[in-house]
Design a protein around this motif. Sequence first.
Motif, PDB file in Angstrom:
ATOM      1  N   THR A   1       0.904  -1.219   0.203  1.00 30.53           N
ATOM      2  CA  THR A   1      -0.127  -0.211  -0.203  1.00 30.53           C
ATOM      3  C   THR A   1       1.055   1.373  -0.186  1.00 30.53           C
ATOM      4  O   THR A   1       2.051   1.148   0.481  1.00 30.53           O
ATOM      5  CB  THR A   1      -1.082   0.034   1.294  1.00 30.53           C
TER       6      THR A   1
ATOM      7  N   THR B   1      -3.933   4.295  -0.890  1.00 34.00           N
ATOM      8  CA  THR B   1      -5.213   4.355  -0.315  1.00 34.00           C
ATOM      9  C   THR B   1      -5.667   5.655  -0.359  1.00 34.00           C
ATOM     10  O   THR B   1      -5.254   6.613  -0.868  1.00 34.00           O
ATOM     11  CB  THR B   1      -4.892   4.166   1.211  1.00 34.00           C
TER      12      THR B   1
ATOM     13  N   GLN C   1      -7.766   4.160   4.113  1.00 34.59           N
ATOM     14  CA  GLN C   1      -8.755   2.791   3.691  1.00 34.59           C
ATOM     15  C   GLN C   1      -8.144   2.362   2.262  1.00 34.59           C
ATOM     16  O   GLN C   1      -7.708   3.324   1.363  1.00 34.59           O
ATOM     17  CB  GLN C   1     -10.031   3.464   3.609  1.00 34.59           C
TER      18      GLN C   1
ATOM     19  N   ASP D   1      -8.995   0.412  -0.857  1.00 36.32           N
ATOM     20  CA  ASP D   1     -10.102   0.029  -1.752  1.00 36.32           C
ATOM     21  C   ASP D   1      -9.621  -1.488  -2.354  1.00 36.32           C
ATOM     22  O   ASP D   1      -8.960  -1.690  -3.241  1.00 36.32           O
ATOM     23  CB  ASP D   1     -10.405   1.006  -2.958  1.00 36.32           C
TER      24      ASP D   1
ATOM     25  N   VAL E   1      -0.731  -6.342   3.535  1.00 40.82           N
ATOM     26  CA  VAL E   1      -1.646  -5.299   4.257  1.00 40.82           C
ATOM     27  C   VAL E   1      -1.305  -5.214   6.078  1.00 40.82           C
ATOM     28  O   VAL E   1      -0.999  -6.297   6.604  1.00 40.82           O
ATOM     29  CB  VAL E   1      -3.034  -5.441   4.011  1.00 40.82           C
TER      30      VAL E   1
ATOM     31  N   SER F   1      -3.341  -3.767   9.227  1.00 40.51           N
ATOM     32  CA  SER F   1      -4.460  -3.045  10.191  1.00 40.51           C
ATOM     33  C   SER F   1      -4.643  -3.695  11.493  1.00 40.51           C
ATOM     34  O   SER F   1      -4.506  -4.897  11.556  1.00 40.51           O
ATOM     35  CB  SER F   1      -5.691  -3.608   9.189  1.00 40.51           C
TER      36      SER F   1
ATOM     37  N   ASN G   1      -3.355   0.285  11.053  1.00 37.51           N
ATOM     38  CA  ASN G   1      -2.358   0.404  10.049  1.00 37.51           C
ATOM     39  C   ASN G   1      -1.301   1.467  10.858  1.00 37.51           C
ATOM     40  O   ASN G   1      -1.398   2.441  11.435  1.00 37.51           O
ATOM     41  CB  ASN G   1      -2.741   1.236   8.977  1.00 37.51           C
TER      42      ASN G   1
ATOM     43  N   TYR H   1      -9.149  -1.839   8.784  1.00 34.00           N
ATOM     44  CA  TYR H   1      -9.851  -2.193   7.608  1.00 34.00           C
ATOM     45  C   TYR H   1     -11.164  -2.977   8.120  1.00 34.00           C
ATOM     46  O   TYR H   1     -10.872  -4.007   8.877  1.00 34.00           O
ATOM     47  CB  TYR H   1      -9.067  -2.907   6.679  1.00 34.00           C
TER      48      TYR H   1
ATOM     49  N   THR I   1     -13.445  -5.425   3.616  1.00 34.62           N
ATOM     50  CA  THR I   1     -12.265  -5.332   2.940  1.00 34.62           C
ATOM     51  C   THR I   1     -11.248  -6.342   3.112  1.00 34.62           C
ATOM     52  O   THR I   1     -10.876  -6.949   2.125  1.00 34.62           O
ATOM     53  CB  THR I   1     -11.480  -3.736   3.650  1.00 34.62           C
TER      54      THR I   1
ATOM     55  N   SER J   1      -1.460 -10.540   6.244  1.00 33.83           N
ATOM     56  CA  SER J   1      -2.142  -9.651   7.299  1.00 33.83           C
ATOM     57  C   SER J   1      -1.340  -9.325   8.372  1.00 33.83           C
ATOM     58  O   SER J   1      -1.258 -10.230   9.305  1.00 33.83           O
ATOM     59  CB  SER J   1      -3.423 -10.168   7.362  1.00 33.83           C
TER      60      SER J   1
END
Length: 366
Positions: free
Chosen positions: A108, A131, A136, A138, A155, A157, A159, A166, A170, A187
Amino acid sequence: MEYETPLFFRVIEYASRADRDVIDMVSGKPDWEPPSAVRDGLSEYATHPSDAFQYPPSEGLFELREEIARRRGVDTEHVVVTNGAAEANYLAMACALERDRGDEILLTDPVYPYYPGKTTMLGGTQSFVPTDATGQLDPAAVRAAASDETAAIVVNSPNNPTGAVYPAETIHSLVAIAEEYDAILISDEVYDRYDLSGEFESALAAKSNHRVVTNAFSKSMAITGFRVGYAIFPPKLAASAKSRHMLVNVTASRPAQYAALNALRETDPEYYDGNRALLRERVETFTDALEAAGASYTTPMGSFYVMARFEEYPGTLENVFRLIDEAGVAGMPGEAFGDSRAAWVRFALVTPRVEAAAERLAAFFE
């Protein structure tokens, strides 16, 4: 292959040489007390017989892996105890790349800077998905960026640096995208105990062989120096991860694992509730002062960072050095986190001097 010294270390080193008092808002090192059961576990461990001071099992103490697995609803054999979340993320990215499914890692923007660094170290290529203004992500933008060359999607989160959390839709969409492209969703959930929104969803909620969840006790228990993290792998990656972990680190610290296990078993929810309440107060104090100073800022929904933008003062390393010298506040340059936040400065709210730091910044920019 050449590596740059991470900007974190350059800022910390510069602040340590300053001729004035500097409030450190650079690193994510909680200033609050760890659970008392951490200290109790260490004290108890010191009385153990000498064989307890030797190597633990490479993949981690069985009792700790078992406790993590029970709490997370997974098989114990899928849990690998690592040297912090840093190694957990390294293992996950390495395992994703070694499948020969392409060499692209989708990240990201903004991004935690160590993810691109690990990608380079592992011989992968980086691609970035922007983002929105609140941080956030998408899923449609991720799907549009993904391809047959995508080995992993990484990712984080809650974050770092945006504070975004998120929502469930998502996370489930990201897992579905990973499945669609035979990629691995990684994650990083190291700030899960600092969800201030009530909307955090672990990727473990999505039953899939295309996701790895990483975490650590560093932040949640305020023990960043213990280096006890873990990764939860799908069956097809667990054996490879354990082998790589053994070759890179052999194992993680046995006393630190024991203390973390003791704290997992003995710490009441009130400990984590209290830390979140403290963080909420600091967010309010700091952002109120930033608003009074006319700055733009993010209000974190999780983690413990605030990004601020001061008019005509971009978040370069040089400007951060100037804040250290002239305002006595050390933050992280926004340019460290990617192009989209280059005009911003990130501040970690892990100091009891948050109010003083805000006052110094307000005075500097008035």
